[in-house]
Design a protein around this motif. Structure first.
Motif, mmCIF file in Angstrom:
data_model
loop_
_atom_site.group_PDB
_atom_site.id
_atom_site.type_symbol
_atom_site.label_atom_id
_atom_site.label_comp_id
_atom_site.label_asym_id
_atom_site.label_seq_id
_atom_site.Cartn_x
_atom_site.Cartn_y
_atom_site.Cartn_z
ATOM 1 N N TYR A 99 0.849 -1.202 0.000
ATOM 2 C CA TYR A 99 0.000 0.000 0.000
ATOM 3 C C TYR A 99 0.877 1.242 0.000
ATOM 4 C CZ TYR A 99 -2.724 3.756 2.191
ATOM 5 O OH TYR A 99 -3.292 4.968 2.490
ATOM 6 N N PHE A 102 -1.828 6.913 0.767
ATOM 7 C CA PHE A 102 -2.688 7.944 0.182
ATOM 8 C C PHE A 102 -2.413 8.175 -1.296
ATOM 9 C CE2 PHE A 102 -4.623 12.335 0.208
ATOM 10 C CZ PHE A 102 -5.891 11.930 0.590
ATOM 11 N N ASN A 104 -3.964 7.211 -4.058
ATOM 12 C CA ASN A 104 -5.104 7.665 -4.844
ATOM 13 C C ASN A 104 -5.539 9.073 -4.461
ATOM 14 O OD1 ASN A 104 -5.283 5.432 -6.488
ATOM 15 N ND2 ASN A 104 -6.758 4.361 -5.193
ATOM 16 N N GLY A 105 -5.306 9.449 -3.209
ATOM 17 C CA GLY A 105 -5.586 10.826 -2.805
ATOM 18 C C GLY A 105 -4.689 11.804 -3.551
ATOM 19 N N TYR A 135 -6.975 -1.764 0.280
ATOM 20 C CA TYR A 135 -6.385 -0.428 0.407
ATOM 21 C C TYR A 135 -7.468 0.578 0.823
ATOM 22 C CZ TYR A 135 -2.429 -2.326 -2.291
ATOM 23 O OH TYR A 135 -1.359 -3.072 -2.735
ATOM 24 N N ASP A 137 -7.767 3.730 0.315
ATOM 25 C CA ASP A 137 -8.098 4.763 -0.675
ATOM 26 C C ASP A 137 -8.738 4.166 -1.931
ATOM 27 O OD1 ASP A 137 -5.797 3.519 -1.545
ATOM 28 O OD2 ASP A 137 -4.694 5.353 -1.984
ATOM 29 N N CYS A 138 -9.311 2.959 -1.787
ATOM 30 C CA CYS A 138 -10.036 2.309 -2.893
ATOM 31 C C CYS A 138 -11.481 2.033 -2.510
ATOM 32 C CB CYS A 138 -9.348 1.000 -3.292
ATOM 33 S SG CYS A 138 -7.771 1.207 -4.123
ATOM 34 N N PHE A 142 -14.362 6.718 0.348
ATOM 35 C CA PHE A 142 -13.244 7.616 0.037
ATOM 36 C C PHE A 142 -13.473 8.352 -1.284
ATOM 37 C CE2 PHE A 142 -9.303 8.279 -2.347
ATOM 38 C CZ PHE A 142 -8.693 9.204 -1.518
ATOM 39 N N ALA A 146 -13.592 12.301 -1.969
ATOM 40 C CA ALA A 146 -12.627 12.898 -2.894
ATOM 41 C C ALA A 146 -13.347 13.752 -3.941
ATOM 42 C CB ALA A 146 -11.802 11.808 -3.574
#
Length: 229
Positions: A99, A102, A104-105, A135, A137-138, A142, A146
């Motif tokens: 992982y 963050f 994907n953030g 994960y 951020d999946c 989230f 976002a």
């Protein structure tokens, strides 16, 4: 004026399928790829470029976000850490060492900026919650936050939707859908470790192989080890 979608394409099969679905929906695709000095950066970029050719994408962005490696804390960018092998979802409490904190953030923040500049009404990202590596951020939660974050931080005359058509699918369903949409999965890459032959043992390879097995189809890419998933 045609509608435009910014498609984040890693070179993997999930993001590639999302780009094909965006095109099917009639979007003009703006393709975005990130280099962050991950182990398979060379292969992922090669796959991205081939995928863009098959989709006939005219506007392509390849962005250097190598500061992600500087931040560290993950086995994809830190070669001193070992990629876990044959340990798919053994730890359901904490994210695995693969992982990237963050990620994907970070990607979506940049994508929001680029989408506003390109006047894209949608951003497609191939996150999978139902059948992924766990994960944080999946997740659907989230992604919705976002989307709000991007729309709250961009100009009032701009609004974008985050599209995650695969988020509730399992890997078998993803493979089946990709094949039904004539997605060239042999041009995609999933392995966390190798640029030539996929290892067949990391979480990403195992998930991919499990998807092909569920779909009853043989994967065309080469593996060093192809275990029964």
């Amino acid at each position: 004026m045609s509608k435009k979608a910014l498609c984040i394409i890693s070179g993997g099969m999930d993001s590639t399928l999302c780009a094909y679905l965006a095109k099917k929906e009639g979007y003009e695709i703006v393709a975005l790829h990130f280099d962050y000095e991950q182990r398979t950066q060379k292969k992922e970029r090669e796959c991205f470029e081939k995928i863009c050719q098959t989709l006939k994408v005219e506007k392509i962005y390849i962005l250097d976000v190598s500061f992600i490696k500087t931040i560290g804390g993950n086995a994809l960018t830190n070669t001193e850490l070992s990629i876990p092998k044959n340990e798919l979802l053994l730890n359901n409490v904490n994210p695995p060492i693969t992982y990237v904190p963050f990620r994907n953030g970070i990607f979506l923040s940049i994508a929001g900026s680029l989408a506003e500049k390109e006047n894209c009404e949608s951003i497609f990202i191939g996150v999978v919650e139902e059948d992924g590596s766990g994960y944080p951020d999946c997740t659907f939660e989230f992604i919705k936050k976002a989307e709000n974050f991007i729309n709250n931080g961009t100009s009032k005359n701009f609004k974008v939707s985050l599209k995650t058509p695969l988020i509730k699918l399992n890997k078998g369903q993803i493979v089946e859908l990709a094949l039904s949409e004539n997605v060239p999965l042999e041009l995609t890459w999933s392995c966390y470790e190798n640029n030539d032959e996929a290892c067949g043992e990391c979480d990403s390879c195992l998930l991919r192989l499990r998807g092909f097995k569920k779909a009853g189809i043989k994967d065309k890419i080469k593996y060093k080890n192809n275990l029964d998933c």
